[in-house]
Design an enzyme around this catalytic site. Structure first.
Site, mmCIF file in Angstrom:
data_model
loop_
_atom_site.group_PDB
_atom_site.id
_atom_site.type_symbol
_atom_site.label_atom_id
_atom_site.label_comp_id
_atom_site.label_asym_id
_atom_site.label_seq_id
_atom_site.Cartn_x
_atom_site.Cartn_y
_atom_site.Cartn_z
ATOM 1 N N HIS A 26 -18.654 35.146 85.345
ATOM 2 C CA HIS A 26 -18.886 34.924 83.912
ATOM 3 C C HIS A 26 -17.809 34.015 83.331
ATOM 4 C CE1 HIS A 26 -20.422 36.075 79.893
ATOM 5 N NE2 HIS A 26 -19.160 35.896 79.528
ATOM 6 N N GLU A 27 -16.557 34.358 83.579
ATOM 7 C CA GLU A 27 -15.460 33.562 83.019
ATOM 8 C C GLU A 27 -15.353 32.196 83.698
ATOM 9 O OE1 GLU A 27 -14.274 34.496 80.348
ATOM 10 O OE2 GLU A 27 -14.939 36.594 80.393
ATOM 11 N N HIS B 159 -17.443 29.760 81.763
ATOM 12 C CA HIS B 159 -16.728 29.278 80.573
ATOM 13 C C HIS B 159 -15.679 28.239 80.958
ATOM 14 C CE1 HIS B 159 -18.648 32.062 77.906
ATOM 15 N NE2 HIS B 159 -18.065 33.144 78.384
#
Length: 414
Positions: free
Chosen positions: A19-20, A23
């Site tokens: 997920h990170e 980003h």
């Protein structure tokens, strides 16, 4: 117990990492300075710096973050009249600005600041021996304060300087990578263990089953049963399950030859249907595995959206929700049931994390995307203080909800 704990750490670490990572990659692609990439929350356990980013592992395995320049107010401040130490690169630009304990840097050039702009002009002006001087600042210059180094963030490296599309992509990439992770896990599982295919073929045989006893072999192609043409695996299942105890004439093709086999399905005591002890054939092709990964990811997404809809319409009560305690418990049970089940559970959790983060709620990625949508329509951003307050209230609500579902989990599992 150790296996359960390691499985929980591995599963949640993988979900948060991907997920990170989404980003981080899209933020860097847009030219945003990413100060920190963190897995976990709370105190630091381990960290290292690579390039412009500090990579950190933190104590509490309940999330992570990418700290982008400009999302929070920049804390580097140089006041007029302040003495600073300057170190230069080979082109004469300021590479390091020392704010405290200047005496510990004997090679630093000391000057009294009259004006400093580290965001747009990238210049420091001051006085030396009564003369006005100025020096250009390198866009990646480091500021040293209390033995801590912080890279400056020129405005064009800050989150707010990018277009709405670039900022939206950096935010959306987190949930997107959760869907990608689910697809990868399910595809790998399909390649490793095979994907069921709807072909009229005999798969793996159960020892001493009716099919094995009748002389059927793995890889046989079923042409017809009792004269009825069979074109799919589901056709064969339908005939067999509806004929418990009745002899069936299988016409099969094996090594180019057509053979007849008599098979008697055994009645299953639970389902009362016929069984002949044959598993569905499996395919281990890349295209088949990728198709399985995509379809199953879609099925998981559809199921989660349906469940969320029932929650918001009151069809599913809040007491049925599970929080971190419940998810940890289910993850441990998945680990007990084998690697395949754990892979499927991880993929489902990844899809769930992606969907929940896209909900248009404050403090979530979906809430931030809503504000960017409003900015795109209005042509100007929402007041940062107002947006910050909305996200703060949303975060407080989410923490309250987590407390409620955690209490539900404690009552449920303990």
């Amino acid at each position: 117990m150790l296996i359960k704990v390691l499985s929980i750490i591995l599963v949640f670490g993988t979900l948060v990492f991907f997920h990170e990572l989404g980003h981080l990659l899209f933020a860097k692609r847009a030219g945003i300075l990413c100060r920190e990439f963190a897995i976990g929350m709370g105190p630091k356990l381990f960290s290292f710096v690579k390039g412009e980013t500090r990579y950190t592992l933190r104590l509490l395995p309940i999330g992570g973050f990418v700290r982008m320049a400009g999302e929070d107010p920049e804390v580097i401040e140089i006041n007029r009249g302040q003495d600073v130490g300057l170190e230069f690169d080979h082109k004469g630009k300021i590479a390091r600005i020392i704010l405290t304990d200047i005496r510990n840097y004997p090679k630093a050039h000391v000057m009294t600041v009259e004006h400093a702009d580290l965001e747009r002009e990238l210049v420091i002006r001051g006085t030396e021996d009564g003369q006005d001087v100025f020096y250009p600042v390198h866009p990646q210059a480091m500021v040293v304060s209390q033995n801590q180094e912080t890279q400056i963030a020129p405005f064009d490296r800050q989150f707010g300087s990018k277009t709405v599309g670039q900022r939206a992509a950096a935010i959306f990439a987190g949930p997107l990578f959760n869907f990608i992770l689910a697809f990868i896990l399910l595809t790998v599982m399909g390649l490793a263990y095979g994907v069921p295919v709807d072909r009229p073929m005999i798969g793996q045989l159960v020892p001493n089953g009716s099919a094995a006893a009748a002389g059927l072999m793995e890889g046989d192609q079923v042409l017809s049963i009792n004269g009825k043409p069979i074109s799919r695996w589901t056709d064969m299942v339908s005939v067999v399950s509806g004929s418990p105890g009745r002899p069936l004439a299988f016409t099969i093709k094996r090594d180019g030859m057509t053979l007849e086999k008599r098979v008697v399905p055994v009645k299953d005591p639970q389902s009362q249907t016929g069984k002949i002890g044959v598993y569905q054939p499996l395919s281990k092709s890349l295209t088949g595995a990728a198709s399985y990964g995509a379809k199953t990811t879609y099925d998981f997404s559809k199921l989660i959206y349906t469940s969320l809809g029932k929650l918001f319409t009151g069809q599913v009560p809040v007491k049925d929700l599970s929080g971190p305690v419940g998810i940890f418990n289910y993850t441990a049970k998945a680990a007990e049931n084998g690697f395949v089940i754990l892979l499927q559970w991880t993929a489902a959790l990844s899809v769930n994390l992606g969907i929940v983060n896209l909900l248009p709620l404050p403090a979530l990625d979906g809430g931030r995307l809503v504000f960017l949508g409003v900015e795109a329509v209005r042509g100007r951003p929402v007041d940062p203080q107002k947006e910050g307050m909305v996200h703060f209230l949303g975060f407080a609500f989410l923490m309250l909800l987590i407390l409620v579902v955690t209490w539900n989990d404690i009552q449920k599992f303990f």
